[in-house]
Scaffold this active site. Sequence first.
Site, PDB file in Angstrom:
ATOM      1  N   ASP A  38     -20.880  29.570  -3.335  1.00 54.22           N
ATOM      2  CA  ASP A  38     -20.198  28.889  -2.236  1.00 54.22           C
ATOM      3  C   ASP A  38     -18.833  28.434  -2.753  1.00 54.22           C
ATOM      4  O   ASP A  38     -18.569  28.484  -3.957  1.00 54.22           O
ATOM      5  CB  ASP A  38     -21.019  27.693  -1.741  1.00 54.22           C
ATOM      6  N   ARG A  50     -25.979  29.384  13.334  1.00 53.10           N
ATOM      7  CA  ARG A  50     -25.578  28.214  14.117  1.00 53.10           C
ATOM      8  C   ARG A  50     -25.138  28.658  15.509  1.00 53.10           C
ATOM      9  O   ARG A  50     -24.464  29.662  15.673  1.00 53.10           O
ATOM     10  CB  ARG A  50     -24.422  27.491  13.417  1.00 53.10           C
ATOM     11  N   ARG A  81     -10.201  23.310   5.303  1.00 54.34           N
ATOM     12  CA  ARG A  81     -11.241  23.707   6.256  1.00 54.34           C
ATOM     13  C   ARG A  81     -10.789  23.572   7.702  1.00 54.34           C
ATOM     14  O   ARG A  81     -11.430  24.123   8.600  1.00 54.34           O
ATOM     15  CB  ARG A  81     -12.506  22.878   6.008  1.00 54.34           C
ATOM     16  N   GLN A  82      -9.681  22.884   7.927  1.00 54.79           N
ATOM     17  CA  GLN A  82      -9.112  22.790   9.274  1.00 54.79           C
ATOM     18  C   GLN A  82      -8.050  23.890   9.420  1.00 54.79           C
ATOM     19  O   GLN A  82      -6.852  23.620   9.480  1.00 54.79           O
ATOM     20  CB  GLN A  82      -8.507  21.405   9.499  1.00 54.79           C
ATOM     21  N   GLY A 100       0.780  -1.224   0.000  1.00 53.36           N
ATOM     22  CA  GLY A 100       0.000   0.000   0.000  1.00 53.36           C
ATOM     23  C   GLY A 100       0.809   1.269   0.000  1.00 53.36           C
ATOM     24  O   GLY A 100       0.234   2.366  -0.096  1.00 53.36           O
ATOM     25  N   GLU A 101       2.134   1.190   0.108  1.00 46.03           N
ATOM     26  CA  GLU A 101       2.960   2.391   0.096  1.00 46.03           C
ATOM     27  C   GLU A 101       2.978   3.027  -1.297  1.00 46.03           C
ATOM     28  O   GLU A 101       2.993   2.325  -2.303  1.00 46.03           O
ATOM     29  CB  GLU A 101       4.394   2.054   0.519  1.00 46.03           C
ATOM     30  N   HIS A 160     -10.104  27.877   0.899  1.00 44.94           N
ATOM     31  CA  HIS A 160     -11.262  28.053   1.779  1.00 44.94           C
ATOM     32  C   HIS A 160     -11.152  29.344   2.578  1.00 44.94           C
ATOM     33  O   HIS A 160     -12.156  30.008   2.842  1.00 44.94           O
ATOM     34  CB  HIS A 160     -11.372  26.849   2.718  1.00 44.94           C
ATOM     35  N   THR A 214     -21.705  17.464   1.267  1.00 44.20           N
ATOM     36  CA  THR A 214     -22.891  16.611   1.428  1.00 44.20           C
ATOM     37  C   THR A 214     -24.084  17.150   0.652  1.00 44.20           C
ATOM     38  O   THR A 214     -24.984  16.385   0.287  1.00 44.20           O
ATOM     39  CB  THR A 214     -23.271  16.509   2.916  1.00 44.20           C
ATOM     40  N   LYS A 240     -26.886  31.618   8.645  1.00 44.66           N
ATOM     41  CA  LYS A 240     -27.026  30.261   9.182  1.00 44.66           C
ATOM     42  C   LYS A 240     -27.543  30.251  10.616  1.00 44.66           C
ATOM     43  O   LYS A 240     -28.321  29.382  11.005  1.00 44.66           O
ATOM     44  CB  LYS A 240     -25.665  29.543   9.119  1.00 44.66           C
TER      45      LYS A 240
END
Length: 529
Positions: A425, A400, A277-278, A221-222, A310, A430, A398
């Site tokens: 956007d 939130r 996004r992190q 898998g490498e 982002h 999702t 939103k």
Amino acid sequence: MLSRASMNMARAMRKRVHPSALRTLSTVESFGKEQKFTWSSVAMAGAASLFLATSAVSSVPVSTGCEQEASSLPVFGSSSDPLVGSEAKEGVDPMEKLYMERVPYTRPPQELSDASSAFNRGVRAFEHSVESAHAAKEGSEDPFGGTSVATPDIISTSAPVGQETVTTNQMYFYRTPQIKTRIAKKFMLFAAPSSQELGGDVAHLLGMDLNKVEVGKYNDGESRVEAGESVRGKYVFVVCTTSSNDALMELILMISAFRKANAKHITAVIPYYGYSRQDRKVLREPIAAADIALLLEEMGVDRLMCMDLHNDSLRGFFSPSTPVDHLLPIPVAAAYFHEELTSLPPPEDWKPESEDDEYYPNITVVASHEGQVARAAHFRDVLQRLSGKKVEFAFISKNRQKRGEKYYTPHVVGKIEGQRCIMVDDIVNTGKTLISNVDELHKAGAASIHAWASHGVFGPQSPERIAEIEHLDYLLISNSVANDTILPPKIRQLNVAPFLAEAIARALHNQSITEILNLEEEKDRRYDG
């Protein structure tokens, strides 16, 4: 040896035929006693262009004067060989004389039946090029007239078989494929598997082929990477979307391999920057976007070109010695919607205010949430400049209560009733945010609803979920992320290869990349010199 007349005519044709038509037309690789004949899509496009170019001079006799029999020679096609179609006779299709019957290698049935194989993609590209070249020839009596360089057609290979990408009718930001000769000798373009098709389109527009690199996996898998060509002293560009862990590791190993092979300068072209996004610390989570930046710099990357990050502050994760070009495809998408909306017929009750007044629908650009206000405002500005009409602006709140909350109540702020809405956007994953926003816009009285997202990073069942949105006309995404499955008709992919090709060419020539998106001033043209 070629006769003097043949050599003179070849030299004349080299001056008049576009350089992309003079690339090597075929390659032959030996496998034991057999020979494998392969055509790349760009090579086939070059063959078609060369065939039509020589049709105009088919009356000139060409004699090779070869002392050996043709059957005993290896089969190659290059700019110094006899011109394809030059010995054509009346009533005989010159394309039947492409010497393909000389190659004693038969492709396996699996490759011929697989529509997604490189061979069949090349055949489709070849047919597309022949049709385009014939159409261009019929529209002009002298295919070599004038000094302007024609923009090549885009061979849309950035999607699975049956999935086509869309482009704007007019090239707003892409100017010419020419790269200065002295720079082209030092320029190499590679594409990782995650961006193989997009990289191929970029290479086609730059008038070249992708350089060879082998990327695969070992049995355990490498990831395995090996440069197929020498990169010593070269300016290397690597196109790779880091939409998965495998793609990220392949990019890191490719940069490491090129650095250890003494490449002079390495630029990573990242259409979609994974982990973007992190971008902030929450509780005990890492700032993954910054960690990826450290990995890329440690491997030896000199420069990055990223498309629609982002958060623009991600550029600050890199040190000052590693510049990051932030490419925004929003104007390209705005130009596409402008052309689509301009083609709409006016309603029966519409009356022009003057003789020069042209119908343009009432449009509202909607930010999908508070974080997308800047992108939506940019989108609106481009639409207003292209149309010369007023475009309304709105956004959806939103509300939130905390990060990661799944349920929230959206609120629409702005003029929506009776308007054609375009929601903006940066990422669709999702599709749940898209669904709730479309419902709110429909309740507010929108006449039609379209959506644009720069990156379609779809999760399981996301395309099917989007296809079921009743009041959505269609979602437009870029082809920054390759999709393994055919997308439903409600999802259109915008080919951004011309945008990336222009950015790469300007980077090579030390020209302003920001000016690509300037719609008001004439851009500097690049000429071969």
